[in-house]
Design an enzyme around this catalytic site. Structure first.
Site, PDB file in Angstrom:
ATOM      1  CB  SER A  78      -0.885   0.038   1.117  1.00 49.56           C
ATOM      2  OG  SER A  78      -0.250   0.121   2.553  1.00 49.56           O
TER       3      SER A  78
ATOM      4  CE  LYS B 297      -2.973   1.673   4.287  1.00 55.17           C
ATOM      5  NZ  LYS B 297      -2.261   0.522   4.834  1.00 55.17           N
TER       6      LYS B 297
END
Length: 189
Positions: A109, A146
């Site tokens: 990600s 993230k």
């Protein structure tokens, strides 16, 4: 079969009284991670208070050539050693040694930020997170990496890969930041 064929009872053996057990299958490559998790679980480590490392920090100095190496046209080699670098001093903020950890990344990600599956990142738990920082956060009891940002005015964890969706926190939901990512380490060979 007689009871003696089983070897008899042993202190600490078997499941806790009254608790059902379940057999699980784990991919061979994940066995060390699962065993480390179980060991940490037994030892009382948690995401909030990881178990302290018993290792003594390395004091090995590495020779540093401070001249730059072009990534384009080759230049003349310079064999003069300019200084010796201690990687602890080079990678960890001064005074942040007890709050800095290495975490291995799993997944894709964050490839847009140059963080790939199986890379290792340095995470500083003493830094206050700011919008735009890459962070390790606790979401539903699990760690994720993230970029901290906003979506439509709401705090969000943003992936750096278009195939993943942001994690948006609505009113009343809380976000727990475990630490701020300061560096990425990648094995090239």
């Amino acid at each position: 079969m007689s009871p003696s064929d089983h070897g008899g009872s042993r202190p600490g053996a078997g499941r806790p009284a009254g608790e059902p057990s379940q057999r699980i299958r784990v991919p061979e490559s994940q066995v060390p991670s699962v065993l480390a998790y179980l060991d940490a679980y037994k030892g009382g480590a948690s995401l909030e208070s990881p178990r302290p490392m018993s290792l003594t920090p390395s004091t090995v100095g590495l020779a540093a050539f401070l001249s730059r190496v072009p990534a384009g046209v080759p230049s003349t080699a310079d064999d003069d050693v300019d200084e010796v670098v201690d990687l602890n001093e080079h990678l960890v903020l001064p005074g942040h040694e007890p709050s800095t950890f290495i975490i291995r990344v799993s997944g894709w990600s964050m490839i847009g930020a140059g963080i790939f599956d199986r890379d290792e990142v340095l995470v500083d738990r003493a830094l206050a997170p700011r919008q735009g920082d890459i962070v390790v956060a606790v979401v539903n009891g699990e760690l994720t990496i993230k970029r901290l940002g906003k979506v439509d005015g709401h705090v969000a964890l943003l992936p750096e890969n278009a195939h993943f969706k942001p994690i948006v926190f609505k009113e009343g939901e809380t976000l727990s930041i475990w630490g701020v990512v300061t560096r990425c380490l990648r094995t090239l060979r």
